[in-house]
Design an enzyme around this catalytic site. Structure first.
Site, PDB file in Angstrom:
ATOM      1  N   THR A 106       0.955  -1.076   0.045  1.00 29.17           N
ATOM      2  CA  THR A 106       0.060  -0.235   0.066  1.00 29.17           C
ATOM      3  C   THR A 106       0.839   1.433  -0.147  1.00 29.17           C
ATOM      4  O   THR A 106       0.560   2.353  -0.695  1.00 29.17           O
ATOM      5  CB  THR A 106      -0.903  -0.003   1.253  1.00 29.17           C
ATOM      6  OG1 THR A 106      -1.973  -1.047   1.045  1.00 29.17           O
ATOM      7  CG2 THR A 106      -1.786   1.142   1.362  1.00 29.17           C
ATOM      8  N   HIS A 122      -9.060  -5.377   2.869  1.00 27.89           N
ATOM      9  CA  HIS A 122      -7.774  -5.859   2.976  1.00 27.89           C
ATOM     10  C   HIS A 122      -7.724  -7.371   3.488  1.00 27.89           C
ATOM     11  O   HIS A 122      -8.705  -7.652   3.947  1.00 27.89           O
ATOM     12  CB  HIS A 122      -7.181  -5.035   4.198  1.00 27.89           C
ATOM     13  CG  HIS A 122      -5.664  -5.349   4.451  1.00 27.89           C
ATOM     14  ND1 HIS A 122      -5.073  -6.609   4.737  1.00 27.89           N
ATOM     15  CD2 HIS A 122      -4.481  -4.573   3.878  1.00 27.89           C
ATOM     16  CE1 HIS A 122      -3.610  -6.354   4.549  1.00 27.89           C
ATOM     17  NE2 HIS A 122      -3.468  -5.238   4.226  1.00 27.89           N
ATOM     18  N   ASP A 170      -5.027  -0.164  -5.350  1.00 29.74           N
ATOM     19  CA  ASP A 170      -3.550  -0.166  -4.890  1.00 29.74           C
ATOM     20  C   ASP A 170      -2.565  -1.067  -5.396  1.00 29.74           C
ATOM     21  O   ASP A 170      -1.514  -1.007  -5.832  1.00 29.74           O
ATOM     22  CB  ASP A 170      -3.352   0.188  -3.622  1.00 29.74           C
ATOM     23  CG  ASP A 170      -3.991  -1.023  -2.482  1.00 29.74           C
ATOM     24  OD1 ASP A 170      -4.390  -1.871  -3.150  1.00 29.74           O
ATOM     25  OD2 ASP A 170      -3.762  -0.872  -1.224  1.00 29.74           O
ATOM     26  N   HIS A 171      -3.074  -2.407  -5.234  1.00 24.26           N
ATOM     27  CA  HIS A 171      -2.281  -3.439  -5.729  1.00 24.26           C
ATOM     28  C   HIS A 171      -3.225  -4.713  -5.761  1.00 24.26           C
ATOM     29  O   HIS A 171      -4.389  -4.946  -5.420  1.00 24.26           O
ATOM     30  CB  HIS A 171      -1.073  -3.827  -4.667  1.00 24.26           C
ATOM     31  CG  HIS A 171      -1.636  -3.831  -3.423  1.00 24.26           C
ATOM     32  ND1 HIS A 171      -2.347  -4.906  -2.675  1.00 24.26           N
ATOM     33  CD2 HIS A 171      -1.280  -2.887  -2.026  1.00 24.26           C
ATOM     34  CE1 HIS A 171      -2.552  -4.548  -1.607  1.00 24.26           C
ATOM     35  NE2 HIS A 171      -1.945  -3.535  -1.089  1.00 24.26           N
TER      36      HIS A 171
HETATM   37  C1  GP9 Z   1      -2.748  -0.411   6.802  1.00 23.41           C
HETATM   38  C2  GP9 Z   1      -2.819  -0.827   5.173  1.00 23.41           C
HETATM   39  C3  GP9 Z   1      -2.019  -1.960   4.905  1.00 23.41           C
HETATM   40  O1  GP9 Z   1      -2.389   0.725   7.024  1.00 23.41           O
HETATM   41  O2  GP9 Z   1      -2.687   0.299   4.622  1.00 23.41           O
HETATM   42  O3  GP9 Z   1      -1.941  -2.327   3.693  1.00 23.41           O
HETATM   43  P1  GP9 Z   1      -0.965  -3.374   2.999  1.00 23.41           P
HETATM   44  O4  GP9 Z   1       0.255  -2.898   2.741  1.00 23.41           O
HETATM   45  O5  GP9 Z   1      -0.714  -4.172   4.056  1.00 23.41           O
HETATM   46  O6  GP9 Z   1      -1.736  -3.726   1.814  1.00 23.41           O
END
Ligand code: GP9
Length: 421
Positions: A80, A193, A252-253
């Site tokens: 993220t 998540h 994001d990913h």
């Molecule tokens: C928690 C979140 C984590 O703050 O941004 O995301 P990640 O990098 O584990 O996908």
């Protein structure tokens, strides 16, 4: 130095566009609201399961927006935080670790910094511990006025890692609605998540054969995240912000689900390496402009590093300085030969997709045709593989060596003791 020359060449290409394209500055003075959606991937869009659309809000929104159908995340181990850095600072993340943790004190041309200097109020919102990914430190360096972290929210909808997206957007909008305008607000969602667990009452899809699998849980949570985005947009409209704000949304990913037995209903051939890579790397990105203009599907390959130059371009803020790797999207005149380069040395130009070999030798990498997935002779990907490697090398020199502080005055190197390369 060759690093500076490399960056100046990128800057010169952007600068040329600024001089010739009416879109440059067409949305000067608009607010900017960006949402980075956790683990949202392109293969979710337009899909239904159990008789229901998985992402009905996004499916409608992308028709009313400039939708980039061939858009790639460019993240690595920093996940993220890498997406945040690639999007907002238009440089490559680290091969291992996270720029947010390792180089948070270095100088970058990040979007909030640029907009702050233009009189924008700049705020970032994320309902988790402020120290995670070193955000407290990095966001100060990026010059946000305020980072609204978990401690600023009432935890009145407990889902996933902390607060559910619906409450997160609602409470964030309470702040945003009273910000001085123009504002730049960056919201980072969290409910979707890994491991994608929701209480039964929030699981609104019949996930058929995927029930009780991680993919079934992922579909449920993306359906929830989509509904939450619908509430955010409705609130923006109710606050009178939809028509004077550039609304940007992207994933994001990837979702880190690599059990390919769970994918057949979402892709043609689960055994094809190029197709797998496309699925893993493709995230949605859309830009809704204040007047709904420029709606349509844009299919040139693009990536997260292009976003800050794109937003600055729409606002009429020049990116002629050599601070950014990306190029503005949404312009017909965009160069044909730009690559989307991945941190591991993969790249695509929209026609070919290159996947490096474990030994890193370019002759041993695999070169695929994007449209058919067919394996091509490896020289079909040259010399672009060398260009991609050069981008990674130059970016690393800048990030690790803190070189942007030497690149001031539109490229004129200041004497600061350390040589650029
Ligand atoms: C928690 C979140 C984590 O703050 O941004 O995301 P990640 O990098 O584990 O996908």
């Amino acid at each position: 130095s060759d690093t500076q020359r490399f960056m100046e060449n990128r800057a010169a290409a952007r600068s040329e566009l600024e001089r010739t394209d009416a879109l440059f500055g067409a949305y000067e003075g608009s607010n900017v609201l960006m949402v980075q959606v956790e683990s949202l991937q392109t293969f979710m869009l337009g899909q239904s399961i159990g008789g229901k659309e998985i992402t009905p809000v996004l499916n409608q929104l992308l028709k009313e927006s400039a939708y980039f159908s061939t858009f790639y995340h460019q993240t690595a181990q920093g996940r993220t935080s890498d997406a945040d850095f690639a999007v907002n600072c238009s440089l490559q993340p680290m091969k291992s670790g996270s720029v947010f943790i390792q180089y948070a004190s270095h100088e970058f041309g990040c979007l909030p910094t640029q907009l702050k200097s233009e009189g924008y109020s700049t705020n970032v919102f994320h309902p988790y511990q402020g120290g995670f990914w070193n955000r407290n430190v990095m966001y100060k360096n990026m010059k946000y006025d305020q980072f609204y972290s978990m401690k600023h929210y009432e935890l009145d909808e407990r889902l996933g890692w902390s607060l559910g997206d619906k409450s997160f957007y609602r409470q964030s909008m309470d702040v945003i609605a009273s910000l001085p305008q123009p504002f730049h607000s960056f919201l980072i969602s969290l409910t979707s998540h890994h491991p994608y667990k929701l209480p039964a009452a929030e699981k609104l899809l019949d996930t058929e054969e995927l029930t009780d699998t991680i993919m079934g849980d992922y579909l449920q949570v993306i359906h929830y995240a989509d509904a939450a985005l619908g509430e955010l947009i409705d609130r923006m409209k109710a606050e009178g912000l939809w028509d004077n704000t550039i609304f940007v949304l992207y994933g994001d990913h990837d979702n880190s689900i690599q059990n390919w037995d769970l994918y057949p209903r979402f892709m043609k051939d689960t055994t094809n390496a190029a197709e797998r890579e496309q699925v893993i790397k493709s995230v949605p990105m859309l830009i809704h402009l204040p007047d709904g203009a420029h709606a349509g599907t844009y299919n040139k390959a693009s990536g997260q590093l292009d976003m800050t130059p794109t937003i600055m371009y729409l606002l009429g803020l020049s990116t002629s300085e050599p601070k950014w790797l990306g190029a503005p999207l949404l312009t017909e005149q965009r160069e044909e030969t730009r690559l989307v380069t991945q941190r591991n040395g993969s790249w695509t130009d929209g026609h070919r997709y290159y996947i490096p070999s474990a030994d890193g030798l370019s002759a041993n990498g695999k070169c695929y045709a994007v449209d058919t997935g067919e394996l091509l002779a490896s020289d079909a990907c040259m010399p672009m593989t060398d260009w991609a490697d050069a981008e990674l090398t130059m970016s690393d020199r800048i990030v690790m060596g803190n070189l942007l502080r030497t690149f001031k005055n539109n490229g004129a190197v200041e004497a600061v003791g350390k040589t650029a390369s």
